[in-house]
Enzyme design. Structure first.
Site, PDB file in Angstrom:
ATOM      1  N   TYR A  54       0.817  -1.203   0.000  1.00 45.37           N
ATOM      2  CA  TYR A  54       0.000   0.000   0.000  1.00 45.37           C
ATOM      3  C   TYR A  54       0.862   1.269   0.000  1.00 45.37           C
ATOM      4  CZ  TYR A  54      -3.517  -3.411   1.511  1.00 45.37           C
ATOM      5  OH  TYR A  54      -4.345  -4.508   1.624  1.00 45.37           O
ATOM      6  N   PRO A 200     -15.632  -5.673   2.181  1.00 46.17           N
ATOM      7  CA  PRO A 200     -16.949  -6.139   2.627  1.00 46.17           C
ATOM      8  C   PRO A 200     -18.090  -5.251   2.147  1.00 46.17           C
ATOM      9  CG  PRO A 200     -15.847  -5.009   4.419  1.00 46.17           C
ATOM     10  CD  PRO A 200     -14.835  -5.143   3.299  1.00 46.17           C
ATOM     11  N   LEU A 201     -17.748  -4.052   1.677  1.00 49.64           N
ATOM     12  CA  LEU A 201     -18.756  -3.139   1.125  1.00 49.64           C
ATOM     13  C   LEU A 201     -18.741  -3.135  -0.394  1.00 49.64           C
ATOM     14  CD1 LEU A 201     -18.362  -0.192   3.655  1.00 49.64           C
ATOM     15  CD2 LEU A 201     -20.242  -1.840   3.509  1.00 49.64           C
ATOM     16  N   ARG A 203     -16.406  -2.568  -2.619  1.00 51.60           N
ATOM     17  CA  ARG A 203     -15.736  -1.400  -3.206  1.00 51.60           C
ATOM     18  C   ARG A 203     -16.700  -0.218  -3.298  1.00 51.60           C
ATOM     19  NH1 ARG A 203     -11.359  -4.307  -4.102  1.00 51.60           N
ATOM     20  NH2 ARG A 203     -11.590  -6.378  -5.028  1.00 51.60           N
ATOM     21  N   PHE A 205     -19.874  -0.256  -3.446  1.00 49.86           N
ATOM     22  CA  PHE A 205     -21.136  -0.548  -4.121  1.00 49.86           C
ATOM     23  C   PHE A 205     -22.297  -0.682  -3.133  1.00 49.86           C
ATOM     24  CE2 PHE A 205     -24.258  -3.698  -5.533  1.00 49.86           C
ATOM     25  CZ  PHE A 205     -24.701  -3.116  -6.720  1.00 49.86           C
ATOM     26  N   LEU A 206     -22.086  -1.403  -2.031  1.00 50.73           N
ATOM     27  CA  LEU A 206     -23.183  -1.666  -1.102  1.00 50.73           C
ATOM     28  C   LEU A 206     -23.657  -0.418  -0.364  1.00 50.73           C
ATOM     29  CD1 LEU A 206     -22.144  -5.119   0.420  1.00 50.73           C
ATOM     30  CD2 LEU A 206     -23.939  -4.653  -1.257  1.00 50.73           C
ATOM     31  N   THR A 207     -22.852   0.620  -0.364  1.00 53.41           N
ATOM     32  CA  THR A 207     -23.275   1.854   0.307  1.00 53.41           C
ATOM     33  C   THR A 207     -24.251   2.666  -0.542  1.00 53.41           C
ATOM     34  OG1 THR A 207     -21.532   3.288  -0.606  1.00 53.41           O
ATOM     35  CG2 THR A 207     -20.982   1.978   1.364  1.00 53.41           C
ATOM     36  N   GLY A 208     -24.313   2.344  -1.842  1.00 51.69           N
ATOM     37  CA  GLY A 208     -25.147   3.127  -2.747  1.00 51.69           C
ATOM     38  C   GLY A 208     -24.480   4.401  -3.213  1.00 51.69           C
TER      39      GLY A 208
END
Length: 336
Positions: A54, A200-201, A203, A205-208
């Site tokens: 990183y 877990p999200l 990238r 996407f799951l947050t909208g």
């Protein structure tokens, strides 16, 4: 907040992925990142995840700069064997490289010991037994406390565990990436290895809040390695999968991102034990606070299963990585 075990370590079920503060999602502001890291400890995070890769070590240096006086307050995870050489990602799992990278990480992190040290990727040219043997030697030397592996297949884990106990396996796992359910979760249960879910999200996407790949710069992995699901045509269809989750999130007074994290925390093994740890990453303070808030969202088994059926990998258009990446990812062999 309940604790979950990683070998001899105890951590909260949601940790903090630190990558995006230095790598993978475009530029970040150092002052904001330093503030974020300190506030993360203040609000309950106690498990921080970084890597040699990183920012070419810059992320490890950032953690040391921000939290040098607070090292006793968190469990520290880092990784070796994956790095950039001449501008290109390189995997080198030889024992001498692992030893050298560990020493360099200890210096950058300004610490005497790394709590959990992962082999970031399997080197196809080096038997896993040799790489894990080197990590076992680092445990004996007191340089690291626990050994982990990242993005490996189940048979690789079994071979590795025969050399030295593997405390954690880290791979991608979320509502839209379900590869670990095929074999890895059961293998981890059988061996007493904790599964740690990265991305877990999905990238973001799951947050909208995510957009298709055309909205991101070249430094964002959603424009290259992770592009398939973010291609404009694919993304336009994929984003519709969030609609039923929005209704459930509204009923629970949480966000869709928190719902996705709560779904992971609610996963149980064959004995009903909830052991999984997730490490959502962010460079935004508000998102960091939102993610830890998922620990307040309670799902019963029935609702957990309902959510898992509403959004599943089989419904998603596009692979999780570009074709070239998929071919070299050891974990993908679990599909065979």
């Amino acid at each position: 907040m309940d604790k979950r075990r990683i070998g001899s370590l105890q951590v909260s079920p949601i940790g903090l992925g630190c990558m995006s503060m230095s790598h993978g999602y475009g530029p970040a502001d150092e002052a904001t990142s330093i503030k974020l890291l300190n506030e993360a400890l203040d609000v309950g995070y106690d498990f921080l995840d970084t890597a040699t890769m990183y920012g070419g070590g810059k992320n490890e240096e950032l953690l040391a700069k921000a939290l040098k006086t607070r090292r006793h307050e968190y469990v520290l995870a880092s990784k070796c064997a994956l790095f950039k050489k001449d501008g290109k990602p390189t995997i080198d799992g030889r024992p001498e490289t692992i030893r050298q990278q560990c020493e360099a990480s200890l210096q950058r992190l300004q610490t005497d010991v790394i709590d959990l040290y992962y082999l970031h990727r399997l080197d196809p040219n080096v038997p896993i037994e040799e790489s894990v043997g080197a990590l076992a030697d680092l445990v004996k030397a007191g340089k690291i406390r626990e050994v982990g592996l990242s993005e490996i297949a189940s048979d690789t884990l079994r071979r590795a565990n025969a050399v030295h106990p593997i405390a954690a396996v880290q791979s991608e796992y979320s509502l839209w990436s379900r590869l670990p359910e095929i074999q890895m979760l059961k293998t981890c249960e059988n061996l007493g290895t904790t599964f740690v879910a990265f991305s877990p999200l999905a990238r973001q996407f799951l947050t909208g809040k995510a957009k298709d790949a055309t909205h991101y710069g070249d430094g964002d992995i959603r424009t290259n390695n992770s592009r398939p699901r973010f291609e404009p045509e694919a993304f336009a269809k994929n984003i519709q999968l969030l609609e039923p989750l929005k209704d459930i999130a509204a009923q629970l007074s949480c966000t869709t991102g928190q719902l996705g994290l709560a779904w992971l925390m609610a996963q149980a093994d064959s004995q009903g034990n909830k052991t999984l740890v997730s490490i959502p990453g962010t460079k935004h303070i508000d998102f960091m606070r939102e993610n830890i808030g998922a620990t307040q969202v309670q799902l019963n088994d029935s609702l957990r299963d309902e959510i898992g059926a509403l959004l599943h990998e089989d419904m998603v258009i596009g692979a999780r990585y570009a074709q070239g990446q998929m071919k070299v990812m050891d974990s993908e062999r679990d599909r065979d």
